[in-house]
Scaffold this active site. Structure first.
Site, short mmCIF file in Angstrom:
data_model
loop_
_atom_site.label_atom_id
_atom_site.label_comp_id
_atom_site.label_asym_id
_atom_site.label_seq_id
_atom_site.Cartn_x
_atom_site.Cartn_y
_atom_site.Cartn_z
CE LYS A 156 16.05 -8.91 -27.77
NZ LYS A 156 14.16 -8.62 -28.19
CG ASP A 157 12.12 -15.12 -30.98
OD1 ASP A 157 11.90 -15.48 -31.88
OD2 ASP A 157 10.68 -16.09 -30.66
CG ASP A 158 10.21 -7.13 -31.43
OD1 ASP A 158 10.24 -7.06 -30.28
OD2 ASP A 158 10.72 -6.03 -32.92
N GLY A 183 19.69 1.36 -29.55
CA GLY A 183 20.76 1.86 -30.25
C GLY A 183 21.74 1.96 -30.44
CE LYS A 200 -0.93 0.08 4.75
NZ LYS A 200 -1.46 -0.23 5.90
#
Length: 414
Positions: free
Chosen positions: A174-176, A338, A99
């Site tokens: 790797k996969d997207d 990037g 919380k």
């Protein structure tokens, strides 16, 4: 210490950090203290949260402006007894920040686990050394690339992309993270086709590449989907941890029928960690907790690229992933977004050799395609390890990459 110590950044408009800290410690444990009868205090003492550190920070005008009020900033530490929670991440996070996260002016900076508590978490199944053993690469950073533009494309397109990246010298493809189960490139077909391509490249060129396939689906289907992937021959599982939860990652990592490395993608994590004033810190979320829960790799924004983290934060993530800990193997840091060959000296200088250099457009956008992009990165890695400036390297692929993206590292010294 037998429980857990939580470190918070707090902002208090009443300018009484000690009182605020005590309110948090009580509010997340027994609720109240001073008004309790002495006998009840004795009974509940072992459950009470204890403030163990309060440190006032300098006033920060930007913070006051953002919150539209003058506040006192501080770092506090509270110890929570192990008696209060079960030894799992849902209970730990609810106890230390449940919380309290709704406050909007408190950031959970760190969690320090007792040795007793650490024993309940698996850590990476393979870790850095195990991944290096799979690839038989021990003396340099690993190079990873990403499938690009796969949505709406078929298996033939995937095989072509995979082949070019592997020939370029990429260690992991790797996969997207946004490639889910679909009719054109279903999970098991991607894996089987990918293994055929990578075996062919290995036999022809002698270079081994691993394929990280994105395991997706409803939460209660994930284990079955992961096991299908393993049975089809998956090398590595890519997993969007924060779309599901850290405990789901731990469940996959602990399963003996899923004996492959897990790569944690940071998708959705920004919703927890992006603010400097509230939420959960990136080093804790993408570093320590991912490692404890079982991630062999952690992707996170690099301090150099298009979705940059501050350098201090990125290095803190890496520290949590790789620092010595007798309970856990080390996880690979994967600074991302990037990245192009001109950044390679920065990455190795800042993260060392035990890092995965991850590139998408910096490989696929090369004039000589993904093969040329991969070769440019591999040449940049080798040159940097030899302490040779990139602009002095006589290599057409690297030269082309530096012409396109620049060479910001020309003055970097290792």
């Amino acid at each position: 210490m037998s429980g857990i110590i939580a470190t918070y950044l707090i902002h208090d408009d009443s300018h009484n950090l000690e009182k605020k800290a005590e309110q948090i410690a009580l509010g997340l444990t027994i609720g109240s203290w001073t008004h309790l009868p002495h006998l009840l205090q004795e009974q509940l003492k072992q459950h009470k949260g204890n403030v163990i550190h309060v440190e006032e920070l300098a006033e920060h005008e930007h913070t006051n402006s953002y919150l539209r009020k003058k506040v006192k900033r501080g770092i506090i530490k509270i110890e929570y007894p192990l008696l209060n929670f079960s030894p799992d991440l849902p209970a730990i996070l609810t106890t230390t920040f449940g919380k309290l996260s709704l406050d909007g002016e408190v950031k959970l900076i760190d969690l320090t686990f007792s040795d007793e508590l650490k024993k309940h978490f698996p850590g990476p199944k393979f870790g850095i050394d195990g991944i290096r053993n799979l690839l038989q690469v021990h003396d340099r950073p690993l190079l990873m690339s990403i499938f690009k533009g796969m949505i709406g494309r078929n298996i033939g397109y995937l095989k072509t992309q995979l082949r070019d990246q592997a020939i370029g010298g990429v260690d992991i493809v790797k996969d997207d993270e946004i490639l889910f189960e679909n009719a054109l490139t279903p999970l098991t077909k991607r894996i089987v086709s990918g293994k055929e391509v990578l075996q062919s490249v290995y036999e022809t060129y002698g270079h081994k590449t691993l394929y990280a396939v994105n395991v997706t689906g409803r939460t209660f289907d994930l284990k079955e989907n992961a096991k299908r992937a393993v049975q089809a021959g998956a090398d590595i599982l890519l997993f969007n941890v924060f779309a599901y939860g850290l405990d789901v990652l731990q469940s996959l990592a602990e399963d003996d029928e899923i004996p492959v490395p897990i790569m944690a993608h940071p998708a959705v994590s920004g919703a927890y960690s992006a603010s400097k004033l509230y939420g959960i810190s990136s080093p804790l979320l993408l570093g320590k907790l991912l490692r404890y829960a079982g991630a062999d790799f952690s992707l996170f924004p690099s301090p150099y690229g298009s979705v940059a983290l501050e350098k201090e934060e990125a290095l803190a993530i890496s520290k949590y992933l790789t620092e010595d800990d007798v309970f856990f193997k080390k996880s690979f840091s994967v600074p991302s977004a990037g990245i192009h060959p001109g950044f390679v000296p920065f990455i190795i200088r800042d993260f060392g050799k035990d890092v995965v250099i991850n590139a998408g457009g910096g490989i696929h956008g090369h004039p000589n395609g993904a093969q040329g992009g991969g070769k440019a990165f591999r040449t940049a890695i080798d040159a940097t390890l030899q302490n040779k400036p990139l602009h002095e390297v006589d290599d057409i692929n690297l030269h082309s990459a530096l012409q396109i993206w620049g060479n910001p590292s020309h003055e970097v010294k290792l």
